[in-house]
Scaffold this motif. Structure first.
Motif, PDB file in Angstrom:
ATOM      1  N   GLY A 134       0.800  -1.224   0.000  1.00  0.00           N
ATOM      2  CA  GLY A 134       0.000   0.000   0.000  1.00  0.00           C
ATOM      3  C   GLY A 134       0.826   1.264   0.000  1.00  0.00           C
ATOM      4  O   GLY A 134       0.392   2.302   0.492  1.00  0.00           O
ATOM      5  N   VAL A 135       2.022   1.208  -0.562  1.00  0.00           N
ATOM      6  CA  VAL A 135       2.887   2.389  -0.596  1.00  0.00           C
ATOM      7  C   VAL A 135       2.249   3.489  -1.445  1.00  0.00           C
ATOM      8  O   VAL A 135       1.728   3.225  -2.534  1.00  0.00           O
ATOM      9  N   GLY A 136       2.285   4.691  -0.937  1.00  0.00           N
ATOM     10  CA  GLY A 136       1.769   5.852  -1.654  1.00  0.00           C
ATOM     11  C   GLY A 136       2.391   7.112  -1.082  1.00  0.00           C
ATOM     12  O   GLY A 136       3.282   7.038  -0.230  1.00  0.00           O
ATOM     13  N   PRO A 137       1.922   8.260  -1.541  1.00  0.00           N
ATOM     14  CA  PRO A 137       2.534   9.524  -1.113  1.00  0.00           C
ATOM     15  C   PRO A 137       2.504   9.740   0.403  1.00  0.00           C
ATOM     16  O   PRO A 137       3.353  10.436   0.936  1.00  0.00           O
ATOM     17  N   ARG A 138       1.539   9.158   1.099  1.00  0.00           N
ATOM     18  CA  ARG A 138       1.435   9.422   2.525  1.00  0.00           C
ATOM     19  C   ARG A 138       2.043   8.333   3.413  1.00  0.00           C
ATOM     20  O   ARG A 138       1.915   8.373   4.621  1.00  0.00           O
ATOM     21  N   THR A 139       2.684   7.351   2.793  1.00  0.00           N
ATOM     22  CA  THR A 139       3.249   6.269   3.595  1.00  0.00           C
ATOM     23  C   THR A 139       4.764   6.382   3.678  1.00  0.00           C
ATOM     24  O   THR A 139       5.432   6.676   2.686  1.00  0.00           O
ATOM     25  N   LEU A 179      16.663  -2.955  -4.117  1.00  0.00           N
ATOM     26  CA  LEU A 179      16.890  -1.679  -4.810  1.00  0.00           C
ATOM     27  C   LEU A 179      15.740  -1.376  -5.763  1.00  0.00           C
ATOM     28  O   LEU A 179      15.321  -0.225  -5.900  1.00  0.00           O
ATOM     29  N   SER A 180      15.195  -2.422  -6.399  1.00  0.00           N
ATOM     30  CA  SER A 180      14.029  -2.219  -7.263  1.00  0.00           C
ATOM     31  C   SER A 180      12.812  -1.791  -6.447  1.00  0.00           C
ATOM     32  O   SER A 180      11.979  -1.004  -6.918  1.00  0.00           O
ATOM     33  N   ALA A 181      12.714  -2.294  -5.226  1.00  0.00           N
ATOM     34  CA  ALA A 181      11.605  -1.904  -4.347  1.00  0.00           C
ATOM     35  C   ALA A 181      11.726  -0.430  -3.956  1.00  0.00           C
ATOM     36  O   ALA A 181      10.721   0.279  -3.848  1.00  0.00           O
ATOM     37  N   VAL A 182      12.962   0.029  -3.760  1.00  0.00           N
ATOM     38  CA  VAL A 182      13.178   1.458  -3.494  1.00  0.00           C
ATOM     39  C   VAL A 182      12.672   2.285  -4.680  1.00  0.00           C
ATOM     40  O   VAL A 182      11.913   3.255  -4.524  1.00  0.00           O
ATOM     41  N   LEU A 183      13.092   1.857  -5.877  1.00  0.00           N
ATOM     42  CA  LEU A 183      12.683   2.557  -7.098  1.00  0.00           C
ATOM     43  C   LEU A 183      11.160   2.568  -7.239  1.00  0.00           C
ATOM     44  O   LEU A 183      10.551   3.593  -7.579  1.00  0.00           O
ATOM     45  N   ALA A 184      10.551   1.428  -6.940  1.00  0.00           N
ATOM     46  CA  ALA A 184       9.093   1.308  -7.062  1.00  0.00           C
ATOM     47  C   ALA A 184       8.386   2.192  -6.033  1.00  0.00           C
ATOM     48  O   ALA A 184       7.390   2.853  -6.347  1.00  0.00           O
ATOM     49  N   ALA A 185       8.904   2.224  -4.808  1.00  0.00           N
ATOM     50  CA  ALA A 185       8.291   3.039  -3.755  1.00  0.00           C
ATOM     51  C   ALA A 185       8.369   4.515  -4.113  1.00  0.00           C
ATOM     52  O   ALA A 185       7.406   5.275  -3.949  1.00  0.00           O
ATOM     53  N   LYS A 186       9.530   4.916  -4.631  1.00  0.00           N
ATOM     54  CA  LYS A 186       9.718   6.306  -5.055  1.00  0.00           C
ATOM     55  C   LYS A 186       8.728   6.637  -6.186  1.00  0.00           C
ATOM     56  O   LYS A 186       8.079   7.682  -6.194  1.00  0.00           O
ATOM     57  N   ARG A 187       8.621   5.698  -7.129  1.00  0.00           N
ATOM     58  CA  ARG A 187       7.740   5.883  -8.280  1.00  0.00           C
ATOM     59  C   ARG A 187       6.286   6.033  -7.848  1.00  0.00           C
ATOM     60  O   ARG A 187       5.505   6.758  -8.469  1.00  0.00           O
ATOM     61  N   LEU A 188       5.919   5.359  -6.741  1.00  0.00           N
ATOM     62  CA  LEU A 188       4.542   5.429  -6.248  1.00  0.00           C
ATOM     63  C   LEU A 188       4.323   6.630  -5.326  1.00  0.00           C
ATOM     64  O   LEU A 188       3.257   6.781  -4.743  1.00  0.00           O
ATOM     65  N   GLY A 189       5.359   7.441  -5.164  1.00  0.00           N
ATOM     66  CA  GLY A 189       5.168   8.699  -4.465  1.00  0.00           C
ATOM     67  C   GLY A 189       5.658   8.759  -3.030  1.00  0.00           C
ATOM     68  O   GLY A 189       5.494   9.783  -2.366  1.00  0.00           O
ATOM     69  N   ALA A 190       6.264   7.682  -2.530  1.00  0.00           N
ATOM     70  CA  ALA A 190       6.742   7.708  -1.138  1.00  0.00           C
ATOM     71  C   ALA A 190       7.827   8.770  -0.983  1.00  0.00           C
ATOM     72  O   ALA A 190       8.699   8.895  -1.841  1.00  0.00           O
ATOM     73  N   GLU A 191       7.756   9.523   0.114  1.00  0.00           N
ATOM     74  CA  GLU A 191       8.749  10.569   0.334  1.00  0.00           C
ATOM     75  C   GLU A 191       9.842  10.136   1.287  1.00  0.00           C
ATOM     76  O   GLU A 191      10.970  10.593   1.207  1.00  0.00           O
ATOM     77  N   ARG A 192       9.489   9.258   2.221  1.00  0.00           N
ATOM     78  CA  ARG A 192      10.488   8.777   3.183  1.00  0.00           C
ATOM     79  C   ARG A 192      10.726   7.301   2.908  1.00  0.00           C
ATOM     80  O   ARG A 192       9.819   6.486   3.079  1.00  0.00           O
ATOM     81  N   ILE A 193      11.930   6.981   2.446  1.00  0.00           N
ATOM     82  CA  ILE A 193      12.277   5.590   2.133  1.00  0.00           C
ATOM     83  C   ILE A 193      13.591   5.253   2.839  1.00  0.00           C
ATOM     84  O   ILE A 193      14.646   5.781   2.483  1.00  0.00           O
TER      85      ILE A 193
END
Ligand SMILES: [Zn+2]
Length: 344
Positions: free
Chosen positions: A164-169, A181-195
């Motif tokens: 459920g990663v999104g801009p507010r998670t 590393l791909s999960a980092v890229l995917a989380a960033k792509r989905l709008g996560a600000e803190r990774i």
């Protein structure tokens, strides 16, 4: 043709095998342009009992269609295509629900008479449903990034989506391998600000920062979990993407997830149990994830690669010929290489 076989732990060989050919009207024959070695190939490489004969191996490849069976439409000789790491008809009820890994007419590469990806060519079952045409030529500089559509990029994406990663998670990613590393890229792509990326190999976590990680925690175990909690006001993150598959990693995941949060795991689990005790119950933790239906995500992720918004092929830090594949396994097992690209 030449293809890779695994005879047992530490024993990978490249040998002559029968040339693949179209057998079923739903098959296609694909000449492999690029393949790669997966972190999950390292599990049999580390522990497979020797059985006196070699088994085919490899499940990530892209290539050129050479021939199609009579029932295959939408693909023709000369097309550059990528194959997800599970083949599927893409039409059954599970496939229509986006769960091609449970396809009623699908299966795994390198099993039951189906070719592996680490070879010169592959007979692709259910070719029309399995293969995705790529609008590039055989010499495209994008091939390494496009090859990640086979497994690691959709796997990282699946982890982030199911969590459920999104801009507010806020997000913690456990593991600095190619999937982490791909999960980092995917989380960033989905709008996560803190990774927050948990990993201890600096060259890999540096790539993780380039992919969007805002913090890196090199400590492991309880010390690492404590560090993540410190970074998040004591609470942990809303989502945790577990991309390793070992018991300490899943334990860490439950140690850094915020109450009410979600742990998603895509590292092939090498453990039988997950924390599900009364303490976890009291914290309302959700556990999700599983094997990624890569086929479901390829069309969504493809334009970002074609248009240069993401460059997931940066996970490849070594390239080998087919005959050098055994050394590629050794290099990945010794953590000398992050992910090895194969050019047959
Ligand atoms: Zn299906």
């Amino acid at each position: 043709m030449r293809a890779t076989l695994i005879y047992g732990a530490g024993d990978v060989r490249v040998e002559n095998v029968p040339d693949p050919a179209v057998r079923e009207p739903t098959d296609a024959l694909v000449r492999v342009l690029r393949a790669c070695i997966c972190g999950s190939d390292l599990w049999p490489y580390g522990s497979k009992p020797a059985n006196g004969h070699g088994d085919r191996i490899g499940h990530e490849f892209l290539g050129v269609v050479e021939q199609t069976g009579a029932d295959v439409s939408g693909l023709k000789p000369g097309d550059v295509v990528v194959a997800p790491f599970v083949w599927a008809d893409n039409t059954c009820d599970f496939c229509r629900e986006g769960l091609q890994t449970s396809c009623r007419h699908g299966g795994l590469w390198a099993r039951d008479g189906v070719d592996g990806g680490q070879g010169e060519a592959v007979r692709v079952p259910q070719a029309q449903g399995t293969l995705v045409k790529l609008p590039v030529g055989e010499d495209s500089a994008l091939l390494p990034s496009l090859l990640t559509l086979s497994d690691v990029l959709p796997t990282g994406h699946h982890c982030a989506v199911t969590a459920g990663v999104g801009p507010r998670t806020s997000v913690t990613v456990i593991g600095d391998g190619a999937v982490g590393l791909s999960a980092v890229l995917a989380a960033k792509r989905l709008g996560a600000e803190r990774i927050i990326l948990m990993g201890r190999h600096k060259d890999r976590t540096d790539l993780g920062r380039a992919f969007g990680a805002t913090d890196v925690v090199a400590e492991r175990g309880e010390e690492g979990a404590e560090k993540v909690r410190e970074l998040t006001g004591g609470d942990g993150t809303h989502t945790v993407l577990e991309c390793v598959g070992l018991k300490p990693a899943i334990d860490t995941a439950f140690g850094v997830v915020r109450n009410g949060g979600t742990v998603s795991r895509v590292g092939a689990p090498q453990y039988p149990d997950v924390p599900a005790d009364f303490g976890v119950f009291l914290r309302n933790i959700t556990l999700t994830g599983g094997v990624a239906p890569a086929r479901a995500y390829i069309e969504e992720l493809l334009p970002d690669i074609l248009e240069g918004r993401i460059e997931p092929g940066r996970v490849f830090d070594r390239s080998v010929s087919l005959d050098e594949v055994p050394d590629g396994y050794r290099a990945m097992a010794d953590r000398e290489a992050l992910k090895v690209l194969v050019r047959p």
